[in-house]
Design a protein around this motif. Structure first.
Motif, PDB file in Angstrom:
ATOM      1  N   ASP A  60      39.524  37.103  35.773  1.00  0.00           N
ATOM      2  CA  ASP A  60      38.185  37.583  35.476  1.00  0.00           C
ATOM      3  C   ASP A  60      37.451  36.571  34.608  1.00  0.00           C
ATOM      4  N   GLY A  61      36.156  36.709  34.535  1.00  0.00           N
ATOM      5  CA  GLY A  61      35.342  35.840  33.706  1.00  0.00           C
ATOM      6  C   GLY A  61      33.878  35.973  34.097  1.00  0.00           C
ATOM      7  N   PRO A  62      33.018  35.216  33.422  1.00  0.00           N
ATOM      8  CA  PRO A  62      31.594  35.276  33.731  1.00  0.00           C
ATOM      9  C   PRO A  62      31.344  34.968  35.204  1.00  0.00           C
ATOM     10  N   GLY A  63      30.467  35.744  35.804  1.00  0.00           N
ATOM     11  CA  GLY A  63      30.099  35.511  37.191  1.00  0.00           C
ATOM     12  C   GLY A  63      31.097  36.017  38.213  1.00  0.00           C
ATOM     13  N   ARG A  64      32.162  36.672  37.767  1.00  0.00           N
ATOM     14  CA  ARG A  64      33.133  37.221  38.709  1.00  0.00           C
ATOM     15  C   ARG A  64      32.675  38.624  39.084  1.00  0.00           C
ATOM     16  N   PRO A  65      32.245  38.825  40.336  1.00  0.00           N
ATOM     17  CA  PRO A  65      31.592  40.078  40.708  1.00  0.00           C
ATOM     18  C   PRO A  65      32.483  41.318  40.651  1.00  0.00           C
ATOM     19  N   LEU A  66      33.778  41.186  40.955  1.00  0.00           N
ATOM     20  CA  LEU A  66      34.617  42.378  40.980  1.00  0.00           C
ATOM     21  C   LEU A  66      34.755  42.979  39.578  1.00  0.00           C
ATOM     22  N   GLY A  67      35.040  42.146  38.604  1.00  0.00           N
ATOM     23  CA  GLY A  67      35.142  42.633  37.221  1.00  0.00           C
ATOM     24  C   GLY A  67      33.839  43.231  36.723  1.00  0.00           C
ATOM     25  N   ARG A  68      32.724  42.608  37.097  1.00  0.00           N
ATOM     26  CA  ARG A  68      31.429  43.139  36.660  1.00  0.00           C
ATOM     27  C   ARG A  68      31.163  44.484  37.320  1.00  0.00           C
TER      28      ARG A  68
ATOM     29  N   VAL B 190      46.588  49.395  41.506  1.00  0.00           N
ATOM     30  CA  VAL B 190      46.267  48.997  40.136  1.00  0.00           C
ATOM     31  C   VAL B 190      45.550  47.665  40.203  1.00  0.00           C
ATOM     32  N   LEU B 191      44.346  47.623  39.630  1.00  0.00           N
ATOM     33  CA  LEU B 191      43.623  46.370  39.457  1.00  0.00           C
ATOM     34  C   LEU B 191      43.821  45.955  38.011  1.00  0.00           C
ATOM     35  N   GLU B 192      44.324  44.758  37.816  1.00  0.00           N
ATOM     36  CA  GLU B 192      44.544  44.239  36.459  1.00  0.00           C
ATOM     37  C   GLU B 192      43.640  43.029  36.284  1.00  0.00           C
ATOM     38  N   PHE B 193      42.665  43.144  35.397  1.00  0.00           N
ATOM     39  CA  PHE B 193      41.733  42.060  35.144  1.00  0.00           C
ATOM     40  C   PHE B 193      42.147  41.314  33.890  1.00  0.00           C
ATOM     41  N   GLY B 194      42.157  39.976  33.967  1.00  0.00           N
ATOM     42  CA  GLY B 194      42.524  39.170  32.812  1.00  0.00           C
ATOM     43  C   GLY B 194      42.467  37.697  33.157  1.00  0.00           C
ATOM     44  N   ALA B 195      43.191  36.906  32.366  1.00  0.00           N
ATOM     45  CA  ALA B 195      43.269  35.459  32.590  1.00  0.00           C
ATOM     46  C   ALA B 195      44.664  34.985  32.180  1.00  0.00           C
ATOM     47  N   ASN B 196      45.156  33.967  32.875  1.00  0.00           N
ATOM     48  CA  ASN B 196      46.506  33.475  32.620  1.00  0.00           C
ATOM     49  C   ASN B 196      46.680  32.905  31.209  1.00  0.00           C
TER      50      ASN B 196
ATOM     51  N   TYR C 120      47.511  35.809  37.504  1.00  0.00           N
ATOM     52  CA  TYR C 120      46.138  36.185  37.833  1.00  0.00           C
ATOM     53  C   TYR C 120      45.599  35.179  38.846  1.00  0.00           C
ATOM     54  N   THR C 121      44.983  35.664  39.910  1.00  0.00           N
ATOM     55  CA  THR C 121      44.447  34.770  40.935  1.00  0.00           C
ATOM     56  C   THR C 121      42.945  34.957  41.068  1.00  0.00           C
ATOM     57  N   ALA C 122      42.275  33.850  41.392  1.00  0.00           N
ATOM     58  CA  ALA C 122      40.817  33.875  41.541  1.00  0.00           C
ATOM     59  C   ALA C 122      40.409  34.606  42.817  1.00  0.00           C
ATOM     60  N   GLU C 123      41.292  34.597  43.830  1.00  0.00           N
ATOM     61  CA  GLU C 123      40.975  35.286  45.073  1.00  0.00           C
ATOM     62  C   GLU C 123      41.156  36.782  44.853  1.00  0.00           C
ATOM     63  N   ALA C 124      40.092  37.502  45.034  1.00  0.00           N
ATOM     64  CA  ALA C 124      40.140  38.956  44.844  1.00  0.00           C
ATOM     65  C   ALA C 124      39.526  39.635  46.054  1.00  0.00           C
ATOM     66  N   PRO C 125      39.999  40.826  46.372  1.00  0.00           N
ATOM     67  CA  PRO C 125      39.362  41.569  47.461  1.00  0.00           C
ATOM     68  C   PRO C 125      37.914  41.898  47.094  1.00  0.00           C
ATOM     69  N   GLN C 126      37.120  42.125  48.096  1.00  0.00           N
ATOM     70  CA  GLN C 126      35.743  42.561  47.868  1.00  0.00           C
ATOM     71  C   GLN C 126      35.759  44.012  47.396  1.00  0.00           C
ATOM     72  N   ARG C 127      34.739  44.413  46.676  1.00  0.00           N
ATOM     73  CA  ARG C 127      34.663  45.785  46.170  1.00  0.00           C
ATOM     74  C   ARG C 127      34.724  46.796  47.319  1.00  0.00           C
ATOM     75  N   ALA C 128      34.070  46.513  48.429  1.00  0.00           N
ATOM     76  CA  ALA C 128      34.090  47.435  49.569  1.00  0.00           C
ATOM     77  C   ALA C 128      35.508  47.614  50.108  1.00  0.00           C
ATOM     78  N   GLU C 129      36.304  46.536  50.105  1.00  0.00           N
ATOM     79  CA  GLU C 129      37.697  46.632  50.553  1.00  0.00           C
ATOM     80  C   GLU C 129      38.499  47.545  49.632  1.00  0.00           C
ATOM     81  N   ILE C 130      38.298  47.390  48.342  1.00  0.00           N
ATOM     82  CA  ILE C 130      39.021  48.202  47.364  1.00  0.00           C
ATOM     83  C   ILE C 130      38.613  49.665  47.481  1.00  0.00           C
TER      84      ILE C 130
ATOM     85  N   VAL D 172      34.169  45.590  33.334  1.00  0.00           N
ATOM     86  CA  VAL D 172      35.270  45.107  32.503  1.00  0.00           C
ATOM     87  C   VAL D 172      34.695  44.278  31.368  1.00  0.00           C
ATOM     88  N   LYS D 173      35.109  44.595  30.142  1.00  0.00           N
ATOM     89  CA  LYS D 173      34.616  43.888  28.958  1.00  0.00           C
ATOM     90  C   LYS D 173      35.742  43.165  28.213  1.00  0.00           C
TER      91      LYS D 173
END
Length: 106
Positions: free
Chosen positions: A58-66, A23-29, A5-15, A70-71
């Protein structure tokens, strides 16, 4: 298939503008549920080399997951031409993931 899992994520507009299957996979290592999902994910992704796969830390304050509401981790979102067509939360079996892949990888 991505393995970390990487902190660098595409912007929502790019996706939203991405052509084809993604496939977008949200999680944490460090997440136990995320680690448990990796073997079935590897099995299901085999042979789907044309599918873009993003492992998004993903995590608090991560805009793509929000933006995808993603819960729980891991959450896999299956996109076709930037639009969500399926979602799997905390998969434990490859067939759950394969069902989502079958909807986007034609």
């Amino acid at each position: 298939m991505k393995t970390v899992y990487t902190a660098e994520a595409p912007q929502r507009a790019e996706i939203d503008a991405m052509p084809g299957a993604t496939v977008l996979e949200f999680g944490a290592n460090w997440c136990g549920h995320c680690m448990a999902a990796q073997p079935p994910l590897q099995q299901a992704m085999a042979g789907h080399d044309a599918v873009n796969h993003y492992k998004v830390e993903d995590g608090p304050g991560r805009p793509l997951g929000r933006s995808y509401k993603v819960k729980l981790w891991p959450t896999l979102i299956f996109l076709r031409d930037g639009r969500e067509v399926a979602r799997v939360v905390r998969p434990l079996k490859a067939d759950e993931i394969a069902a989502g892949l079958s909807q986007i990888d034609h």
